[in-house]
Design a protein around this motif. Structure first.
Motif, PDB file in Angstrom:
ATOM      1  N   GLU A   1       0.140  37.214 -16.392  1.00 46.93           N
ATOM      2  CA  GLU A   1      -0.837  36.834 -17.410  1.00 46.93           C
ATOM      3  C   GLU A   1      -2.121  37.647 -17.278  1.00 46.93           C
ATOM      4  OE1 GLU A   1      -1.966  32.499 -18.889  1.00 46.93           O
ATOM      5  OE2 GLU A   1      -2.952  32.992 -16.995  1.00 46.93           O
TER       6      GLU A   1
ATOM      7  N   ARG B   1       2.879  33.958 -23.542  1.00 44.01           N
ATOM      8  CA  ARG B   1       3.464  32.896 -22.718  1.00 44.01           C
ATOM      9  C   ARG B   1       4.672  32.280 -23.408  1.00 44.01           C
ATOM     10  NH1 ARG B   1      -0.924  30.592 -21.526  1.00 44.01           N
ATOM     11  NH2 ARG B   1      -1.028  29.141 -23.277  1.00 44.01           N
TER      12      ARG B   1
ATOM     13  N   ARG C   1      -2.705  35.544 -24.817  1.00 46.04           N
ATOM     14  CA  ARG C   1      -2.043  34.887 -23.681  1.00 46.04           C
ATOM     15  C   ARG C   1      -1.068  33.825 -24.161  1.00 46.04           C
ATOM     16  NH1 ARG C   1      -7.504  34.229 -21.508  1.00 46.04           N
ATOM     17  NH2 ARG C   1      -7.976  35.913 -20.016  1.00 46.04           N
TER      18      ARG C   1
ATOM     19  N   GLU D   1       0.952  32.460 -14.340  1.00 41.38           N
ATOM     20  CA  GLU D   1      -0.412  32.108 -14.730  1.00 41.38           C
ATOM     21  C   GLU D   1      -1.380  32.622 -13.678  1.00 41.38           C
ATOM     22  OE1 GLU D   1      -3.211  28.173 -15.341  1.00 41.38           O
ATOM     23  OE2 GLU D   1      -1.039  27.971 -15.575  1.00 41.38           O
TER      24      GLU D   1
ATOM     25  N   HIS E   1       6.845  33.719 -16.275  1.00 45.67           N
ATOM     26  CA  HIS E   1       5.447  33.905 -16.640  1.00 45.67           C
ATOM     27  C   HIS E   1       4.579  33.442 -15.475  1.00 45.67           C
ATOM     28  CE1 HIS E   1       1.564  32.589 -18.360  1.00 45.67           C
ATOM     29  NE2 HIS E   1       1.714  33.654 -19.129  1.00 45.67           N
TER      30      HIS E   1
END
Length: 274
Positions: A152, A173, A169, A186, A184
């Motif tokens: 991310e 995502r 984002r 974060e 993914h």
């Protein structure tokens, strides 16, 4: 003893010796080289990409390679076509894991390969068109047994830029979560303090005191900041390499699974730490 028999015995002995040496030099399946391909924009070009490549190449039996281009993304294939480049790179290197960080330059209208405008930024159809483009890119990178880690875009704390990044984002995502072979990651917990404010300095391995993480533009990383970020991402990459092909879960975080994919949320225990 007959000379012909002697020559035959000598040939057999030499053949056996060569065979033994070849078997001794042949690596086991577990020890064979694995490859990680790093793809992205200027964040891969500069200190983050450099540091992550170095960390991965320091692992026995692991080879990391980078392909990066500053000021690029998925929005403008007429400037740099990541679909084409991504396909070429996975065919060339046959990676076990692909690490991607893209999107910071995509807050603009989408074009096709010839530069013809497709969807303008801010209109109702932009998000759907961009998500479709990201989904197609993931398909381009995919292959049986291969995993993709989408990192991310890091939190910057820049209000105007963050308004764009929040949209990008979210769309990325969702695209990653819809792909069963993709994970993914974060990254916000890496770059905020306990109160949720932007983390400007942090302890970094190899430095005696807390170091500034960002350059003057507030987006790109200092040498120390790139190493800090790479130290966060590196364990996730290693976890993906060690997990069975059908799994895409790294043990350092807690994940929520949607549509067969994984979203990794780092544990609060690592927030604001090196």
């Amino acid at each position: 003893m007959d000379n012909a028999l002697i020559r035959a015995l000598v040939c057999l002995a030499l053949l056996w010796s060569v065979t033994v040496r070849a078997e001794e030099g042949r690596p086991d399946a577990a020890a064979r080289s694995r490859t990680v391909l790093l793809l992205g924009d200027s964040l891969i070009v500069t200190s983050f990409g450099e540091s992550l490549e170095q960390l991965l190449n320091a692992q026995p039996g692991l080879r990391a390679v980078r392909r990066a281009k500053s000021s690029t993304g998925l929005a403008r294939p007429d400037f740099f076509d990541w679909m084409k480049v991504g396909r070429e790179e996975v065919e060339r290197h046959q990676p076990d894991v692909v690490v991607v960080i893209l999107g910071g330059n995509d807050g603009q209208g989408l074009t096709d390969e010839q530069g013809k405008a497709k969807v303008q930024w801010g209109v109702s159809g932009w998000e759907a068109a961009y998500q479709q483009r990201a989904t197609e890119f993931l398909r381009t990178l995919s292959a049986p047994g291969r995993k993709v880690l989408w990192v991310e875009l890091p939190f910057t704390g820049l209000p105007r830029f963050e308004r764009k990044l929040e949209i990008i984002r979210r769309v990325l995502r969702e695209a990653v979560r819809s792909d069963s072979a993709s994970t993914h990651l974060e990254t916000r917990p890496f770059f905020v303090d306990a109160r949720g404010h932007l983390l400007r300095e942090a302890p970094v391995e190899g430095f005696r005191k807390p170091m500034r993480l960002r350059m003057a533009d507030g987006v790109h990383f200092t040498v120390a900041g790139g190493r800090y970020f790479a130290n966060k991402v590196h364990p996730v990459v290693m976890s993906l390499l060690e997990a069975p092909p059908e799994q895409a879960v790294a043990p350092i975080g807690t994940g929520s699974r949607e549509a067969g994919s994984t979203s990794l949320v780092p544990s609060p225990l690592v927030r604001g730490t090196p």
